[in-house]
Scaffold this motif. Structure first.
Motif: not given
Ligand code: HEC
Length: 214
Positions: A48-53, A65-69, A86-92, A117-120
């Motif tokens: 998906w496109p990145k919302f913010l990196s 890392e935040i992705y958006m559909n 929908v947004f998906v956020m990966e927490n590193y 963790s991964v948040f949706v």
């Protein structure tokens, strides 16, 4: 007329009626009404496109890392995000130095380590109706996953509590940051950014010329 003819006539009529009803179905069925914890982790979110990196969170000792559909990508600063977003956020975890303080790279940025963790977060018509009304986040719902994609035990009410103050920004943190970044990258080539930051005044012609440089 023989019975054979009557039979095929009936079959034809049935076929015509079925095709007609298929063609006249007015709207697609409403999306299944989901609640917190029920929005699956989309298998293809990394494409998906990145919302913010590389969102820097030294306070939480994390990089995100935040992705958006593609539906969310149609959002605007004026109207927010459409249903179906929908947004998906990966927490590193951020890398630590042996003394326990945060490691920084040559640019002063935190260093991404393992995924924790991964948040949706997603919205659609009728979603989130079982949520505590005091914590209603419009029709957004929340799910949390472990790094290996299993459902995590984190309370989704905590998500609601912390996203609730962003109601005027469609419950999305860093809303302004995203729309400002998008505006800049869509309109401003590196030359334009440099020119806008330059101390000298530019003529209208200069600005027009710069905007056409690619
Ligand atoms: C303590 C406050 C807080 C809590 C609790 C919280 N969030 Fe967030 N969330 C944020 C902030 C702030 C951001 C923006 C990115 C950043 O700065 O880390 C964010 C961003 C997000 C994003 C990216 C899209 C957006 O809205 O910006 C998703 C997805 C998300 N959170 C889901 C969740 C889920 C799921 C939970 C619960 C499991 C949760 N959040 C709990 C504060 C919180």
């Amino acid at each position: 007329m023989t019975s054979k003819w009557i039979f095929s006539g009936l079959a034809l009529a049935t076929f015509a009626a079925l095709s007609l009803s298929a063609c006249t179905t007015p709207t697609p069925p409403a999306p299944v009404a989901l609640n917190d914890g029920e929005l699956a982790l989309p298998a293809d979110y990394k494409s998906w496109p990145k919302f913010l990196s590389a969102v820097q969170r030294p306070d939480a000792k994390q990089v995100r890392e935040i992705y958006m559909n593609p539906v969310a990508q149609q959002g605007t600063a004026a109207k927010g995000f459409p249903n179906g977003s929908v947004f998906v956020m990966e927490n590193y975890a951020a890398a630590l130095k042996p003394d326990g303080t945060l490691q920084r790279d040559a640019d002063g940025k935190l260093v991404k380590e393992k995924l924790v963790s991964v948040f949706v977060q997603g919205k659609n018509v009728g979603w989130g109706e079982k949520a505590n009304p005091a914590l209603a986040n419009g029709n957004w719902i929340y799910s949390a996953y472990t790094p290996t994609g299993e459902k995590s035990s984190v309370s989704t009410d905590s998500c609601r509590v912390c996203h609730l103050p962003q109601a005027s920004k469609d419950f999305v943190h860093r809303y302004d940051e995203y729309f400002n970044t998008r505006k800049t990258s869509a309109w401003h080539t590196p030359q334009v950014v440099a020119a806008l930051n330059a101390p000298t005044a530019l003529s209208v012609q200069d600005v027009v010329a710069l905007h056409t440089v690619r």
